[in-house]
Design an enzyme around this catalytic site. Structure first.
Site, PDB file in Angstrom:
ATOM      1  N   CYS A  67     -15.703  39.943  13.416  1.00 47.10           N
ATOM      2  CA  CYS A  67     -17.078  39.502  13.607  1.00 47.10           C
ATOM      3  C   CYS A  67     -17.889  40.099  12.470  1.00 47.10           C
ATOM      4  CB  CYS A  67     -17.608  39.965  14.966  1.00 47.10           C
ATOM      5  SG  CYS A  67     -19.301  39.423  15.255  1.00 47.10           S
ATOM      6  N   HIS A 157     -11.191  29.539  11.144  1.00 46.92           N
ATOM      7  CA  HIS A 157     -12.375  28.712  10.870  1.00 46.92           C
ATOM      8  C   HIS A 157     -11.965  27.347  10.335  1.00 46.92           C
ATOM      9  CE1 HIS A 157     -15.722  31.641  11.298  1.00 46.92           C
ATOM     10  NE2 HIS A 157     -14.742  32.523  11.115  1.00 46.92           N
ATOM     11  N   GLU A 206     -19.473  28.592  17.389  1.00 44.03           N
ATOM     12  CA  GLU A 206     -18.518  29.700  17.410  1.00 44.03           C
ATOM     13  C   GLU A 206     -17.535  29.591  18.578  1.00 44.03           C
ATOM     14  OE1 GLU A 206     -19.505  33.744  17.013  1.00 44.03           O
ATOM     15  OE2 GLU A 206     -21.139  33.384  15.609  1.00 44.03           O
ATOM     16  N   CYS A 215     -23.298  33.306  11.573  1.00 42.82           N
ATOM     17  CA  CYS A 215     -21.895  33.705  11.788  1.00 42.82           C
ATOM     18  C   CYS A 215     -21.391  34.298  10.478  1.00 42.82           C
ATOM     19  CB  CYS A 215     -21.064  32.498  12.193  1.00 42.82           C
ATOM     20  SG  CYS A 215     -19.323  32.897  12.476  1.00 42.82           S
ATOM     21  N   GLY A 218     -18.051  33.068   9.513  1.00 43.57           N
ATOM     22  CA  GLY A 218     -18.236  31.639   9.182  1.00 43.57           C
ATOM     23  C   GLY A 218     -18.760  31.460   7.768  1.00 43.57           C
TER      24      GLY A 218
HETATM   25  N1  LIG Z   1     -16.707  33.734  17.594  1.00 42.29           N
HETATM   26  C1  LIG Z   1     -15.886  34.449  16.599  1.00 42.29           C
HETATM   27  C2  LIG Z   1     -16.179  35.952  16.620  1.00 42.29           C
HETATM   28  C3  LIG Z   1     -17.550  36.285  16.138  1.00 42.29           C
HETATM   29  C4  LIG Z   1     -17.839  35.704  14.802  1.00 42.29           C
HETATM   30  C5  LIG Z   1     -19.281  35.789  14.357  1.00 42.29           C
HETATM   31  N2  LIG Z   1     -20.209  36.327  15.326  1.00 42.29           N
HETATM   32  C6  LIG Z   1     -19.366  36.559  13.072  1.00 42.29           C
HETATM   33  O1  LIG Z   1     -20.432  37.131  12.763  1.00 42.29           O
HETATM   34  O2  LIG Z   1     -18.366  36.580  12.345  1.00 42.29           O
HETATM   35  C7  LIG Z   1     -14.419  34.257  16.939  1.00 42.29           C
HETATM   36  O3  LIG Z   1     -14.099  33.934  18.071  1.00 42.29           O
HETATM   37  O4  LIG Z   1     -13.610  34.439  16.021  1.00 42.29           O
END
Ligand SMILES: N[C@H](CCC[C@H](N)C(=O)O)C(=O)O
Length: 287
Positions: A67, A157, A206, A215, A218
């Site tokens: 994250c 991703h 997400e 994100c 992301g």
């Molecule tokens: N939902 C993402 C985790 C958090 C990613 C996002 N909050 C960031 O800042 O990278 C996943 O399941 O891989």
């Protein structure tokens, strides 16, 4: 805490073990009845010699390995505590370095190197022998979205290239793509619009959290994919609904450097039996 509006409940479990159930996490994540957050991040002692271990749970109670925005927030917390300019954070995706940026609370995290192998994303076996990803939704002769770039930056991703990120109902198509059989571990889904040789606009659905204001992983995935497909150079300003991140995919060692702001919304106490939360301090409001 939050990074560009991508918000987190940060728990400090370095003195005593603490592990909430997925049900408790979902209850706390609920913006109507709970505290409300995109991810819960728990700081734990590191066995790998890092400053701390960072455990990440999505709002749906699933534990994940990366994250980006939260890593910046934890990095800032630990640097504040230690009075240092750099710390190492252990995650399930590896050891990450966080640095104090050149402006107050602009923090840089070295997110490591991207992985493009089918098994590393991961993609389901039947898709692993196709040259390009023929993932599309909508009528076969007029797909709504198709041919994404896929990359793992600690988490999976899929980046769909579009002319206008606002022209799509991401609430509807996000979950369809997140749960597509091509992604055995699901995926984070992005719409990305190239606006210049060093700039992108991005919206993210997400995995395990839905649409977020930003994100970090992301933005890393979008910038790396844009550079790899020659849509941009290797340093990209990514504009998300909550603000901008600067991503550099360093040519010398393939590491991804993500720079952006962090903020503390409030500090509180959580009753582990009742899950009641009491605000103790609101540092940002205090300024
Ligand atoms: N939902 C993402 C985790 C958090 C990613 C996002 N909050 C960031 O800042 O990278 C996943 O399941 O891989």
């Amino acid at each position: 805490m939050n990074g560009l509006g991508n918000d987190f409940l940060v728990l400090d479990a370095r003195r005593e073990p603490l592990r909430l159930s997925p049900e408790a996490i979902m209850k706390l994540a609920d913006r109507a009845t709970g505290i409300g957050f995109d991810q819960m991040v728990t700081m734990e002692p590191s066995e790998a010699g890092a400053t701390a271990f960072m455990r990440i749970d999505n709002a749906d109670g699933t534990e994940v390995s990366a994250c980006g925005n939260a890593t910046r927030c934890i990095g800032w917390l630990l640097m504040q505590e230690e009075g240092s300019k750099a710390v190492t954070i252990q995650t399930r995706a590896g050891l990450l370095r966080a640095f104090d940026g050149d402006a107050p609370e602009w923090i840089t995290v070295d997110m490591g190197t991207p992985r493009f192998g089918w098994a590393e994303i991961p993609l389901a076996e039947p898709f692993a022998d196709t040259r390009a990803i023929e993932l599309q939704i909508g009528p076969i002769d007029a797909p709504i979205l198709h041919s994404p770039s896929v990359v793992n930056v600690g988490n999976p991703h899929a980046i769909f290239w579009v002319d206008d990120v606002q022209a799509y109902d991401l609430e509807k198509i996000g979950p369809m793509l997140e749960h597509h059989p091509m992604f055995p571990e699901r995926a984070n889904i992005s719409l990305v619009q190239v606006t210049g040789e060093g700039s992108l606009i991005q919206r993210v659905w997400e995995r395990g959290a839905g649409i977020t204001r930003a994100c970090g992983t992301g933005a890393c995935a979008a910038a790396v994919s844009a550079a790899r497909t020659k849509r941009t150079g290797r340093t990209v300003r990514v504009t998300l609904p909550g603000g901008d991140l600067v991503i550099e995919w360093r040519a010398s060692d393939d590491h991804i450097l993500m720079t952006g702001p962090v903020a503390t919304d409030f500090v509180g106490e959580l009753d582990l039996d009742t899950l009641a939360f009491r605000v103790v301090d609101t540092p940002q409001a205090a300024e």
